[in-house]
Enzyme design. Structure first.
Site, PDB file in Angstrom:
ATOM      1  NE  ARG A  68      12.709  10.802  -5.870  1.00  0.00           N
ATOM      2  CZ  ARG A  68      12.681  10.884  -7.186  1.00  0.00           C
ATOM      3  NH1 ARG A  68      13.695  11.453  -7.846  1.00  0.00           N
ATOM      4  NH2 ARG A  68      11.673  10.412  -7.874  1.00  0.00           N
ATOM      5  CE1 TYR A 196       9.022  14.023  -0.347  1.00  0.00           C
ATOM      6  CE2 TYR A 196      10.928  13.380  -1.639  1.00  0.00           C
ATOM      7  CZ  TYR A 196       9.607  13.203  -1.283  1.00  0.00           C
ATOM      8  OH  TYR A 196       8.878  12.192  -1.850  1.00  0.00           O
ATOM      9  CE  LYS A 205      13.336   6.687  -3.970  1.00  0.00           C
ATOM     10  NZ  LYS A 205      12.832   5.479  -4.642  1.00  0.00           N
ATOM     11  CG  HIS A 225      12.984   2.910  -8.260  1.00  0.00           C
ATOM     12  ND1 HIS A 225      12.399   3.886  -9.046  1.00  0.00           N
ATOM     13  CD2 HIS A 225      12.449   3.070  -7.032  1.00  0.00           C
ATOM     14  CE1 HIS A 225      11.563   4.602  -8.309  1.00  0.00           C
ATOM     15  NE2 HIS A 225      11.566   4.121  -7.098  1.00  0.00           N
ATOM     16  CB  SER A 247       8.892   8.223  -8.128  1.00  0.00           C
ATOM     17  OG  SER A 247      10.240   7.870  -7.956  1.00  0.00           O
ATOM     18  CB  CYS A 249       4.520   4.588 -11.895  1.00  0.00           C
ATOM     19  SG  CYS A 249       4.860   6.173 -12.681  1.00  0.00           S
ATOM     20  CG  ASP A 274      11.093   2.942  -3.323  1.00  0.00           C
ATOM     21  OD1 ASP A 274      10.479   3.193  -4.381  1.00  0.00           O
ATOM     22  OD2 ASP A 274      11.979   3.682  -2.872  1.00  0.00           O
ATOM     23  NE  ARG A 366       6.122  10.201  -1.669  1.00  0.00           N
ATOM     24  CZ  ARG A 366       6.530   9.293  -2.562  1.00  0.00           C
ATOM     25  NH1 ARG A 366       6.749   8.047  -2.205  1.00  0.00           N
ATOM     26  NH2 ARG A 366       6.700   9.625  -3.816  1.00  0.00           N
TER      27      ARG A 366
HETATM   28  P1  GDP Z   1       4.937   4.123  -6.162  1.00  0.00           P
HETATM   29  O1  GDP Z   1       5.374   5.496  -5.872  1.00  0.00           O
HETATM   30  O2  GDP Z   1       5.558   3.558  -7.406  1.00  0.00           O
HETATM   31  O3  GDP Z   1       5.078   3.223  -4.993  1.00  0.00           O
HETATM   32  O4  GDP Z   1       3.387   4.211  -6.522  1.00  0.00           O
HETATM   33  P2  GDP Z   1       2.096   4.007  -5.587  1.00  0.00           P
HETATM   34  O5  GDP Z   1       1.758   2.561  -5.451  1.00  0.00           O
HETATM   35  O6  GDP Z   1       2.238   4.780  -4.333  1.00  0.00           O
HETATM   36  O7  GDP Z   1       0.987   4.688  -6.511  1.00  0.00           O
HETATM   37  C1  GDP Z   1       1.120   6.014  -6.938  1.00  0.00           C
HETATM   38  C2  GDP Z   1      -0.218   6.533  -7.408  1.00  0.00           C
HETATM   39  O8  GDP Z   1      -0.665   5.736  -8.499  1.00  0.00           O
HETATM   40  C3  GDP Z   1      -1.294   6.445  -6.330  1.00  0.00           C
HETATM   41  O9  GDP Z   1      -2.077   7.601  -6.363  1.00  0.00           O
HETATM   42  C4  GDP Z   1      -2.079   5.221  -6.716  1.00  0.00           C
HETATM   43  O10 GDP Z   1      -3.418   5.299  -6.299  1.00  0.00           O
HETATM   44  C5  GDP Z   1      -1.955   5.189  -8.235  1.00  0.00           C
HETATM   45  N1  GDP Z   1      -2.012   3.793  -8.752  1.00  0.00           N
HETATM   46  C6  GDP Z   1      -1.332   2.722  -8.286  1.00  0.00           C
HETATM   47  N2  GDP Z   1      -1.647   1.583  -8.947  1.00  0.00           N
HETATM   48  C7  GDP Z   1      -2.574   1.951  -9.881  1.00  0.00           C
HETATM   49  C8  GDP Z   1      -3.306   1.221 -10.884  1.00  0.00           C
HETATM   50  O11 GDP Z   1      -3.189   0.008 -11.045  1.00  0.00           O
HETATM   51  N3  GDP Z   1      -4.151   1.956 -11.669  1.00  0.00           N
HETATM   52  C9  GDP Z   1      -4.303   3.308 -11.504  1.00  0.00           C
HETATM   53  N4  GDP Z   1      -5.160   3.929 -12.307  1.00  0.00           N
HETATM   54  N5  GDP Z   1      -3.650   4.020 -10.569  1.00  0.00           N
HETATM   55  C10 GDP Z   1      -2.784   3.358  -9.762  1.00  0.00           C
HETATM   56  P1  PGA Z   2       8.200   6.001  -4.687  1.00  0.00           P
HETATM   57  O1  PGA Z   2       9.384   6.419  -3.696  1.00  0.00           O
HETATM   58  O2  PGA Z   2       8.929   5.289  -5.777  1.00  0.00           O
HETATM   59  O3  PGA Z   2       7.382   5.105  -3.811  1.00  0.00           O
HETATM   60  O4  PGA Z   2       7.458   7.178  -5.190  1.00  0.00           O
HETATM   61  C1  PGA Z   2       9.886   7.656  -3.515  1.00  0.00           C
HETATM   62  C2  PGA Z   2      10.583   8.218  -4.726  1.00  0.00           C
HETATM   63  O5  PGA Z   2      10.893   7.445  -5.666  1.00  0.00           O
HETATM   64  O6  PGA Z   2      10.849   9.412  -4.718  1.00  0.00           O
HETATM   65 MN    MN Z   3      10.911   5.171  -5.277  1.00  0.00          MN
HETATM   66 MN    MN Z   4       6.041   3.674  -3.165  1.00  0.00          MN
END
Ligand code: GDP
Ligand code: PGA
Ligand code: MN
Ligand code: MN
Length: 582
Positions: A68, A196, A205, A225, A247, A249, A274, A366
């Site tokens: 983004r 993207y 979003k 979110h 994002s 996290c 999400d 992704r």
């Molecule tokens: P989203 O974008 O908020 O959905 O985040 P994701 O679940 O896809 O995680 C983003 C990144 O953070 C990935 O590389 C995960 O492996 C990492 N991650 C997710 N949960 C944890 C956790 O509990 N501990 C750590 N150290 N890394 C995490």
């Molecule tokens: P994410 O979703 O929160 O899983 O990273 C895409 C974004 O927020 O850009």
């Molecule tokens: Mn998101």
């Molecule tokens: Mn995600």
């Protein structure tokens, strides 16, 4: 199709963009297969091993179009004040000049796809219709995964003109001519110059967060979110939780977490990973639906150990973007199980070896996959009324400062925990990675209006409602002096969810601190964890000086909203300051 306002708009767009042909998408399997075949022919998609990864394809984006672009994202409300200090604002007049003109003849030589889609379960009064017009087959195919597309949306719409209009063109993909513009008053989105996901799949979003948040402000609901998950205890009771993390996290991971063997009988059910749309039900509780139908998840870091359900989900019918590829034509990314292959094709299509300097997969690569393929998908994902939420969990990436988990004292304090959130930036958006920035409710890039008004809306939503969710804050990412994560994370986060669950059901006492309610001695199960001796005390330590510094940063941030900033949030801010004073 007999919707006058829709056909009139489609004709108007076709006159402006001059496509070679116009295709109305019906959302069928056949149509999807046709889109895939066409993209395999023109090189937009590459076939992966169809035995191990049936129905899976790889897309390589333009190298400058991988995340983004928040600096090119605009809220074009009539008044600048309604966009607020956290958004870029452009006047609707200027947008028509600067952005609108980029669509002139932009679809010459291309196909224009008309993609009607429904956000939310079929038959739900919470669901909303959007229509995206796009000249990208990749976008049309991805929308079929991420939304309920075609016939079901047109049926929901009927002859109504109440739908969110989204116009998308790849343009020439030059970042100089890339804009993502939102007109909240008109429920209109213009996106040009990017393919993207977060910029181009307009249901996600742009509609389900930026436009929907303004609808929620006007109509008395929330577009957030947030992941939505059900936590099932060993006796089969399910408690629903929403969690807002910025994002990349940890939302997707937490939403489909597999509890470790040390926690027998516990299960996690995935409702969404999400976005949550939340409304007050007749019972006074807050109910959530997931507007989406698919996951657009971060690939790197996904492994059998960290997220086995995600890995199982992406074995079929998945479009991968910007991952690497093995010699066997399997997708690959950093953090996957097993040995790093001796040779790969990297995300740009170049040969790669472990000696290469750059990562093989883009850090924001992704997967895009139907949610129903997830082993933990909740049977209530399609429930028109959604699920009743008992807890909100806010969190972010903080190497320092934020403790593993704590709870707010009451609703206003909970809203303050969300409003004062901060997190280190990630590869999900272009720009520097690892810089702490304020990201209230993980909505900084997604709130379609002034966040001062947004805080007020949050306060109002829960005022006097005793059956509203309890509010927690977590941090899986705190580090020791050596820069190592103090908490094992992933499946072990269940232990934290169990404390949250105990608090929700009145089974844990907790203890009051300056920040809020921490787990009392013995309430957080750490048995069998291989933790450093001081890890737990470090995870819960309150660094007074660092907090005072953070309060100064909060003060400047809250101050930027001027008199839009609710006094109740200031009051909580000042209360924390006085609690921290010796
Ligand atoms: P989203 O974008 O908020 O959905 O985040 P994701 O679940 O896809 O995680 C983003 C990144 O953070 C990935 O590389 C995960 O492996 C990492 N991650 C997710 N949960 C944890 C956790 O509990 N501990 C750590 N150290 N890394 C995490
Ligand atoms: P994410 O979703 O929160 O899983 O990273 C895409 C974004 O927020 O850009
Ligand atoms: Mn998101
Ligand atoms: Mn995600």
């Amino acid at each position: 199709m007999n919707n006058q306002s829709l056909s009139a708009w489609v004709e108007e767009v076709a006159r402006q963009t001059e496509p070679d042909r116009v295709v109305w998408c019906d959302g069928s399997e056949e149509e999807y297969r046709g889109l895939v075949q066409a993209m395999l022919r023109d090189g937009t998609l590459h076939e992966l091993d169809q035995v191990a990864y049936s129905g899976c394809y790889l897309h390589r984006s333009h190298p400058s179009d991988v995340a983004r672009t928040e600096h090119l994202t605009f809220i074009c409300s009539d008044r600048a004040e309604d966009a607020g200090p956290t958004n870029n604002w452009m006047s609707p007049t200027e947008a028509r000049e600067k952005v609108g003109r980029l669509f002139d003849r932009s679809m010459r030589g291309r196909t224009m796809y008309v993609v009607p889609y429904l956000m939310g379960p079929a038959g739900s009064s919470a669901s909303k219709v959007g229509v995206e017009i796009t000249d990208s087959a990749y976008v049309a195919a991805s929308m079929r995964i991420m939304t309920r597309m075609g016939k079901v949306a047109l049926e929901h719409l009927g002859t109504s003109s109440d739908f969110c209009r989204g116009l998308h063109s790849l343009g020439d993909l030059d970042p100089e001519r890339r804009f993502i513009a939102h007109f909240p008053e008109e429920r209109l989105i213009w996106s040009v110059g990017s393919g993207y996901g977060g910029n181009a799949l307009l249901g996600k979003k742009c509609f389900a967060l930026r436009i929907a948040s303004t609808m929620g402000r006007d109509e008395g609901w929330l577009a957030e979110h947030m992941l939505i998950m059900g936590l099932e205890d060993p006796s089969g009771n399910v408690t629903y939780i929403c969690a807002a993390f910025p994002s990349a996290c940890g939302k997707t991971n937490l939403a489909m977490m597999v509890p470790p063997a040390s926690q027998p009988g516990w299960k996690v059910w995935t409702v969404g990973d999400d976005i949550a749309w939340l409304r007050v039900g007749a019972d006074g509780r807050l109910w959530a639906v997931n507007p989406e139908a698919g996951f657009f998840g971060v690939a790197p870091g996904t492994s059998r150990k960290t997220n086995p359900h995600a890995l199982a989900t992406v074995q079929r019918n998945t479009i991968f973007t910007n991952v690497a590829m093995t010699r066997e034509r399997h997708p690959w990314w950093e953090g996957m199980d097993g040995q790093v292959p001796a040779e790969l094709t990297d995300w740009k299509g170049r040969p790669w070896t472990p000696a290469s300097k750059e990562p093989a997969a883009h850090p924001n690569s992704r997967f895009c996959v139907p949610a129903k393929q997830c082993p933990s998908v909740s049977s209530l994902m399609e429930a028109p009324e959604g699920v009743p939420i008992s807890a909100f969990v806010f969190g972010g990436r903080r190497a320092k400062l934020a403790p593993l988990v704590y709870e707010s004292r009451d609703w206003a304090h909970g809203v303050y925990l969300g409003a004062s959130m901060a997190s280190e930036t990630t590869a999900a958006a272009t720009g520097k990675v690892g810089v702490v920035r304020r990201d209230p409710m993980a909505m900084r890039p997604f709130c379609g209006y002034n966040m001062g008004d947004y805080f007020r809306h949050w306060l109002e939503m829960g005022r006097g409602r005793s059956s509203f969710p309890k509010v927690f804050h977590v941090n899986w990412f705190r580090q020791n002096e050596a820069g190592k994560f103090l908490w094992p994370g992933f499946g072990e986060n269940l232990r934290v969810l169990r404390w949250i669950n105990d608090r929700v059901h009145g089974r844990a006492k907790g203890h009051e601190t300056a920040l809020g309610i921490f787990p009392a001695e013995g309430e957080l199960d750490t048995s069998g964890l291989d933790l450093h001796a001081s890890a737990m005390s470090e995870l819960f330590s309150i660094d007074r000086d660092a907090w005072i510094e953070d309060l100064a940063d909060q003060e400047a941030f809250f101050g930027s909203f001027g008199d839009k900033m609710p006094e109740e949030i200031w009051r909580e801010h000042r209360a924390l300051r006085s609690h921290l004073s010796p």
